[in-house]
Design a protein around this motif. Structure first.
Motif, PDB file in Angstrom:
ATOM      1  N   ARG A   1      -5.439   1.675   0.140  1.00 31.73           N
ATOM      2  CA  ARG A   1      -4.334   2.586   0.465  1.00 31.73           C
ATOM      3  C   ARG A   1      -4.775   3.624   1.500  1.00 31.73           C
ATOM      4  O   ARG A   1      -4.017   3.984   2.403  1.00 31.73           O
ATOM      5  N   ILE A   2      -6.026   4.102   1.366  1.00 27.60           N
ATOM      6  CA  ILE A   2      -6.550   5.089   2.318  1.00 27.60           C
ATOM      7  C   ILE A   2      -6.689   4.474   3.710  1.00 27.60           C
ATOM      8  O   ILE A   2      -6.338   5.089   4.722  1.00 27.60           O
TER       9      ILE A   2
ATOM     10  N   PRO B   1      -5.908  -1.357  -4.592  1.00 29.56           N
ATOM     11  CA  PRO B   1      -6.924  -0.325  -4.853  1.00 29.56           C
ATOM     12  C   PRO B   1      -6.755   0.887  -3.936  1.00 29.56           C
ATOM     13  O   PRO B   1      -6.170   0.802  -2.848  1.00 29.56           O
ATOM     14  N   ASP B   2      -7.299   2.010  -4.392  1.00 29.75           N
ATOM     15  CA  ASP B   2      -7.119   3.266  -3.650  1.00 29.75           C
ATOM     16  C   ASP B   2      -7.758   3.208  -2.262  1.00 29.75           C
ATOM     17  O   ASP B   2      -7.207   3.754  -1.302  1.00 29.75           O
ATOM     18  N   TRP B   3      -8.937   2.569  -2.138  1.00 34.93           N
ATOM     19  CA  TRP B   3      -9.604   2.545  -0.839  1.00 34.93           C
ATOM     20  C   TRP B   3      -8.771   1.815   0.205  1.00 34.93           C
ATOM     21  O   TRP B   3      -8.773   2.185   1.392  1.00 34.93           O
TER      22      TRP B   3
ATOM     23  N   ALA C   1       0.808  -1.220   0.000  1.00 33.15           N
ATOM     24  CA  ALA C   1       0.000   0.000   0.000  1.00 33.15           C
ATOM     25  C   ALA C   1       0.839   1.268   0.000  1.00 33.15           C
ATOM     26  O   ALA C   1       0.311   2.366   0.185  1.00 33.15           O
TER      27      ALA C   1
ATOM     28  N   ASP D   1      -0.988  -3.986  -7.498  1.00 36.84           N
ATOM     29  CA  ASP D   1      -1.941  -2.940  -7.900  1.00 36.84           C
ATOM     30  C   ASP D   1      -3.030  -2.846  -6.824  1.00 36.84           C
ATOM     31  O   ASP D   1      -4.163  -3.267  -7.017  1.00 36.84           O
TER      32      ASP D   1
END
Length: 209
Positions: free
Chosen positions: A99-100, A95-97, A33, A93
């Motif tokens: 990483r948040i 996902p953005d959620w 992440a 890869d």
């Protein structure tokens, strides 16, 4: 001299293996992440410490709702990392959620640890206050003789006996008040915090000056 036989606890070995695997999964997920270097190693430590703090709160019997809440939060973070690294997500890869969530975990862990530690301090202070109250409250005899009513004489703060345990507790309350407000504690506030009579509160104030 005969060597003592070494006994291996299978449950302990299993617990160590499970802890190591969970630690590695959390590290791998944090690294994927975008949390590289020492930060990737700090994430599993943070999750495990929050689990331990919540479990200690549950074992203490105080504020079990908060203990269960933060225990489930830490358990979800650990279990989620185990599942995410089982091939369900492409770690190349992320996902953005996710990483948040990983980036926001330090603030969540800090909030949970602070609340758990603050609640434990409050419970300890309450127990110390109860112990000090018992020390200054003598038990009534089984069959006390009836005495004629006598008008009580005023007691000055300097002659009021003060147990050492109560002085220690009063100093702790006064230090906490000074840290929080920046001003010395007054007699009325000290009396309200300790729940003692006014002469005893005045006597305690003389020991704090």
């Amino acid at each position: 001299m005969r060597a003592l036989p070494v006994r291996i606890d299978a449950v302990l070995v299993q617990a160590l293996i499970a802890a190591a695997l969970s630690f590695a999964h959390l590290h791998d997920l944090a690294l994927a992440a975008g949390q590289g270097g020492w930060k990737a190693w700090a994430y599993p430590v943070s999750v495990d410490l929050l689990l331990v703090a919540a479990w200690r709160r549950l074992r203490s019997g105080e504020a079990k709702t908060a203990g269960w809440c933060w225990f489930l939060v830490a358990l979800t973070a650990s279990l989620g990392a185990n599942i995410a690294t089982a091939g369900l997500l492409d770690l190349n890869d992320v996902p953005d959620w996710l990483r948040i969530l990983v980036a926001g975990w330090p603030a969540i862990a800090f909030l949970g640890g602070t609340l758990l530690a603050h609640g434990a301090t409050t419970g300890t202070l309450t127990r110390e206050r109860e112990s000090a109250s018992k020390a200054i409250t003598p038990e009534a005899p089984a069959s006390a003789p009836e005495l004629p009513a006598v008008e009580p004489e005023p007691v000055s703060p300097s002659t009021t006996p003060v147990p050492p345990a109560l002085i220690t507790l009063a100093r702790k309350v006064a230090d906490e008040h000074r840290t929080r407000t920046g001003t010395p504690i007054d007699t009325s506030t000290l009396r309200a915090r300790l729940g003692v009579p006014l002469p005893l509160a005045e006597a305690l104030s003389t020991h704090l000056t």
